[in-house]
Design a protein around this motif. Structure first.
Motif, PDB file in Angstrom:
ATOM      1  N   GLU A   7       1.012  -1.115   0.079  1.00 32.17           N
ATOM      2  CA  GLU A   7       0.052   0.068   0.102  1.00 32.17           C
ATOM      3  C   GLU A   7       0.833   1.171  -0.014  1.00 32.17           C
ATOM      4  OE1 GLU A   7      -2.579  -0.406   3.288  1.00 32.17           O
ATOM      5  OE2 GLU A   7      -3.665  -1.979   2.781  1.00 32.17           O
ATOM      6  N   LEU A   8       0.329   2.360  -0.630  1.00 32.30           N
ATOM      7  CA  LEU A   8       1.248   3.551  -0.632  1.00 32.30           C
ATOM      8  C   LEU A   8       0.783   4.298   0.603  1.00 32.30           C
ATOM      9  CD1 LEU A   8       2.683   5.091  -2.479  1.00 32.30           C
ATOM     10  CD2 LEU A   8       0.905   6.114  -3.234  1.00 32.30           C
ATOM     11  N   GLU A   9       1.841   4.704   1.406  1.00 31.84           N
ATOM     12  CA  GLU A   9       1.846   5.362   2.815  1.00 31.84           C
ATOM     13  C   GLU A   9       2.804   6.556   2.713  1.00 31.84           C
ATOM     14  OE1 GLU A   9       3.569   4.417   6.811  1.00 31.84           O
ATOM     15  OE2 GLU A   9       1.696   3.131   6.587  1.00 31.84           O
ATOM     16  N   GLU A  10       2.113   7.677   2.521  1.00 33.34           N
ATOM     17  CA  GLU A  10       2.810   9.092   2.497  1.00 33.34           C
ATOM     18  C   GLU A  10       3.958   8.975   1.429  1.00 33.34           C
ATOM     19  OE1 GLU A  10       4.715   9.802   6.529  1.00 33.34           O
ATOM     20  OE2 GLU A  10       2.551   9.654   7.354  1.00 33.34           O
ATOM     21  N   LYS A  11       3.555   8.449  -0.026  1.00 32.53           N
ATOM     22  CA  LYS A  11       4.478   8.306  -0.887  1.00 32.53           C
ATOM     23  C   LYS A  11       5.483   7.167  -0.923  1.00 32.53           C
ATOM     24  CE  LYS A  11       3.743  13.133  -2.030  1.00 32.53           C
ATOM     25  NZ  LYS A  11       4.287  14.239  -2.463  1.00 32.53           N
TER      26      LYS A  11
END
Length: 68
Positions: free
Chosen positions: A9-13
């Motif tokens: 998943e994408l988390e803060e880029k």
């Protein structure tokens, strides 16, 4: 044979690994099926890698028993 799938998943880029699922296919004689199922039920707790990662990453597995 084992097929392992990770989900990110994408988390803060940043891409972060969130889930790992292992599907293990094992060719087992009928007389050993119960043992294989029992071991699958507890092996993860004896695995150093699983014990290190389980708090941060959801790790699941399934055992598919094939005729031996």
């Amino acid at each position: 044979m084992a097929v392992v799938r990770g989900e990110v998943e994408l988390e803060e880029k940043v891409l972060v690994l969130r889930r790992i699922h292992a599907r293990m296919e094992l060719r087992v004689p009928e007389a050993q099926r119960e043992t294989a199922e029992r071991v699958h039920g507890f092996y993860a707790n004896a695995c150093p890698l699983y014990r290190s990662l389980r708090a941060a990453i959801a790790i699941t597995s399934e055992l598919v028993l094939l005729p031996g």
